[in-house]
Enzyme design. Structure first.
Site, mmCIF file in Angstrom:
data_model
loop_
_atom_site.group_PDB
_atom_site.id
_atom_site.type_symbol
_atom_site.label_atom_id
_atom_site.label_comp_id
_atom_site.label_asym_id
_atom_site.label_seq_id
_atom_site.Cartn_x
_atom_site.Cartn_y
_atom_site.Cartn_z
ATOM 1 N N ASP A 14 0.855 -1.175 0.000
ATOM 2 C CA ASP A 14 0.000 0.000 0.000
ATOM 3 C C ASP A 14 0.902 1.240 0.000
ATOM 4 O O ASP A 14 2.111 1.139 0.226
ATOM 5 C CB ASP A 14 -0.884 -0.048 1.253
ATOM 6 C CG ASP A 14 -1.776 1.155 1.406
ATOM 7 O OD1 ASP A 14 -2.281 1.646 0.376
ATOM 8 O OD2 ASP A 14 -1.969 1.609 2.542
ATOM 9 N N ASP A 16 -0.387 5.017 1.138
ATOM 10 C CA ASP A 16 -0.734 5.879 2.270
ATOM 11 C C ASP A 16 -0.791 5.078 3.565
ATOM 12 O O ASP A 16 -1.520 4.093 3.673
ATOM 13 C CB ASP A 16 -2.082 6.550 2.029
ATOM 14 C CG ASP A 16 -2.042 7.512 0.860
ATOM 15 O OD1 ASP A 16 -1.327 8.518 0.968
ATOM 16 O OD2 ASP A 16 -2.709 7.248 -0.157
ATOM 17 N N LYS A 160 -8.887 -4.463 -3.680
ATOM 18 C CA LYS A 160 -7.455 -4.655 -3.915
ATOM 19 C C LYS A 160 -7.099 -6.112 -4.195
ATOM 20 O O LYS A 160 -6.228 -6.399 -5.017
ATOM 21 C CB LYS A 160 -6.648 -4.135 -2.725
ATOM 22 C CG LYS A 160 -6.590 -2.621 -2.632
ATOM 23 C CD LYS A 160 -5.587 -2.191 -1.565
ATOM 24 C CE LYS A 160 -5.524 -0.686 -1.435
ATOM 25 N NZ LYS A 160 -4.517 -0.251 -0.452
ATOM 26 N N ASP A 183 -1.973 -0.945 5.763
ATOM 27 C CA ASP A 183 -2.392 -0.405 7.058
ATOM 28 C C ASP A 183 -3.894 -0.201 7.195
ATOM 29 O O ASP A 183 -4.372 0.104 8.285
ATOM 30 C CB ASP A 183 -1.717 0.952 7.289
ATOM 31 C CG ASP A 183 -2.343 2.030 6.428
ATOM 32 O OD1 ASP A 183 -2.899 2.994 6.976
ATOM 33 O OD2 ASP A 183 -2.290 1.910 5.192
ATOM 34 N N ASP A 187 -7.075 -2.998 2.887
ATOM 35 C CA ASP A 187 -5.966 -3.931 2.640
ATOM 36 C C ASP A 187 -6.229 -5.321 3.213
ATOM 37 O O ASP A 187 -5.462 -6.253 2.954
ATOM 38 C CB ASP A 187 -4.668 -3.388 3.264
ATOM 39 C CG ASP A 187 -4.222 -2.085 2.646
ATOM 40 O OD1 ASP A 187 -4.127 -2.026 1.406
ATOM 41 O OD2 ASP A 187 -3.960 -1.123 3.394
#
Length: 239
Positions: A14, A16, A160, A183, A187
């Site tokens: 990821d 951010d 994702k 995070d 995810d």
């Protein structure tokens, strides 16, 4: 989980909260450069997986020196070997977006550059606002995904895990060969499916529960910690 460098072919990361200084921050941490260089030195293929628009995601990859595939818009679109791949089709209708905005959201500047998702930023914190937005989206057959930074409204067929899975099929790799680090709530599916997975120390609780390793450090420093641990204490450039 030590010394697995030969088992890990792909690192799905990821951006951010994972390559930035901490969760909630937009500024890349200097350790993100160390992460990129370490993966390149080890010959591990990177996949950036993000809720950001494709131009933003590709820009981050280019400036970090990561040459692997990019999955953007929470799995709705990807670039693999220079080819743009659309996993989702269409966009959320304007009427749906307007209904959700009335709860207390404003449009993200990235919407102009999105193919499938529509991203909304909360105007102010309000209890239950994300849950109400998700319920409205589901009524019309769409998904509303909270990334920790924005609410992403997307057509069916995204996520994702769907985007990363499409990329893995195209590069001839399997989930068992993936180290995934993220995070956010968006995810979780990837963290659960990957053979190896980790979450920075300040990740969302859902991400921590799904990950096999939780770092002590936040953001990119936690990401570097996880990579070094999984890949047998491999040395990384200082950051």
């Amino acid at each position: 989980m030590q010394g697995l460098a030969g088992s890990v072919r792909v690192a799905a990361l990821d951006i951010d909260g994972t390559l930035t200084e901490r969760r909630g921050a937009a500024r890349l941490d200097g350790c993100s450069i160390a992460v990129a260089r370490l993966l390149n030195d080890l010959g591990v293929t990177s996949i950036l997986m993000t809720g950001n628009s494709l131009p933003v995601a590709r820009g981050v990859a280019v400036y970090l020196g990561l040459e692997g595939p990019v999955v953007a818009e929470n799995g709705c679109v990807a670039v693999v070997g220079g080819e743009r791949v659309h996993i989702c089709s269409g966009r959320p209708p304007e009427g749906l977006v307007k209904r959700i905005m009335e709860l207390g959201f404003k449009p993200s500047w990235q919407n102009e550059y999105r193919y499938h998702e529509y991203s909304l930023i909360p105007v102010k914190a309000a209890p239950g606002i994300v849950e109400r937005a998700s319920a409205i989206a589901e009524e019309e057959g769409y998904r509303a995904i909270w990334s920790g930074y924005a609410l992403h409204i997307q057509p069916p067929g995204g996520g994702k895990a769907r985007g990363v899975g499409e990329v893995l099929a195209r590069i001839g790799a399997g989930w068992s060969e993936v180290l995934a680090i993220g995070d956010g709530e968006n995810d979780v599916e990837v963290l659960a499916r990957a053979g190896y997975s980790g979450a920075p120390g300040d990740a969302a609780e859902q991400a921590k529960r799904a990950a096999k390793i939780v770092a002590r450090s936040p953001g990119a420093r936690g990401t570097l910690e996880i990579i070094q641990r999984v890949l047998g204490g491999a040395r990384a450039p200082a950051c």
